[in-house]
Enzyme design. Structure first.
Site, PDB file in Angstrom:
ATOM      1  N   GLU A  98       0.921  -1.158  -0.004  1.00 46.85           N
ATOM      2  CA  GLU A  98       0.050   0.053  -0.061  1.00 46.85           C
ATOM      3  C   GLU A  98       0.730   1.186   0.039  1.00 46.85           C
ATOM      4  O   GLU A  98       0.579   2.415   0.774  1.00 46.85           O
ATOM      5  CB  GLU A  98      -0.822   0.053   1.155  1.00 46.85           C
ATOM      6  CG  GLU A  98      -1.778  -1.388   1.466  1.00 46.85           C
ATOM      7  CD  GLU A  98      -2.802  -1.329   0.277  1.00 46.85           C
ATOM      8  OE1 GLU A  98      -2.828  -0.672  -0.538  1.00 46.85           O
ATOM      9  OE2 GLU A  98      -3.729  -2.310   0.477  1.00 46.85           O
ATOM     10  N   ALA A  99       2.061   1.147  -0.648  1.00 41.96           N
ATOM     11  CA  ALA A  99       3.142   2.199  -0.583  1.00 41.96           C
ATOM     12  C   ALA A  99       2.335   3.493  -1.490  1.00 41.96           C
ATOM     13  O   ALA A  99       2.823   4.787  -0.976  1.00 41.96           O
ATOM     14  CB  ALA A  99       3.990   1.835  -1.470  1.00 41.96           C
TER      15      ALA A  99
END
Ligand SMILES: [Zn+2]
Length: 225
Positions: A98-99
């Site tokens: 989930e960068a």
């Protein structure tokens, strides 16, 4: 003299560490691949950390829709990722799920970890939001990463074309405006997300037999006001 810490400078001649960004729409298997990659590196005796932000589980975990899961470090906006790694004995790699939701500064910190400290960074996330606009962190990853990979696991739009973009569906209608980050999943909820091909994302069409819903309704609403 001093014991090697996680942040020892990279010795000359060592293999360059890498910053890789894997992106794709929801449901394309990003978290599954993140977990698989962590497993593979650990099996080679490498030591790493798994990070996430806003996972679908709501907790500090990386979970995948096919049922895998692993405890992870929640990346709050204030978390300094260089400091985080420095607090550990030895870190060879980071898995950053989930960068797209990290801050741009945290993406810079990831690049620092790669270049100055030889930590391999594998980042996973969405490229663009429900409007098909790039997330700032994803944009920075595109600019800085050594390698960018669109994930191959095929997600299909309802029409059968490759699913490329996420639509936010609020009360059954595709939203065009709103906050960039509203947590939701691809299940049946008041706010949910649906993967569409580019054609149907642009048309705002969520299924067969529907008119180009969102766009038409939105302009209708504007003219009614
Ligand atoms: Zn389509």
């Amino acid at each position: 003299m001093t014991e090697l810490s996680a942040l020892s400078a990279v010795p000359p001649g060592a293999r360059d560490a890498v910053l890789k960004f894997y992106f794709g729409p929801m449901d394309c298997g990003k978290s599954t691949l993140a977990l698989q990659m962590n497993y593979n590196h650990r099996r080679q005796g490498r030591r790493g950390l798994v990070l996430t932000k806003h996972d679908r589980s709501g907790g500090p975990k990386v979970t995948s829709r096919i049922g895998l899961g692993l405890e992870a470090i929640e990346v709050e906006d204030s978390l300094d990722l260089v400091g985080l790694v420095a607090g550990h004995d030895r870190i060879d790699y980071l898995i950053c799920d989930e960068a797209c939701f990290y801050t741009v500064e945290q993406i810079e910190q990831l690049a620092d970890l790669v270049d100055s400290y030889g930590v391999d960074v594998y980042a996973f996330g969405l490229a663009s939001d429900f409007r098909s606009v790039m997330f700032p962190a994803a944009q920075r990853l595109f600019e800085l990463a050594d390698e960018v990979c669109r994930l191959q696991v095929e997600v299909l739009c309802w029409c059968g074309r490759p699913g490329r973009l996420n639509a936010r569906v609020v009360g059954g209608t595709m939203a065009r405006t709103g906050e960039q980050v509203v947590i939701g999943d691809t299940d049946d909820a008041p706010v949910r997300y649906q993967v569409l091909c580019r054609r149907h994302h642009r048309a705002g069409q969520l299924g067969e037999g529907e008119n180009a819903g969102a766009g038409a309704e939105a302009s209708g609403m504007r003219s009614a006001v």
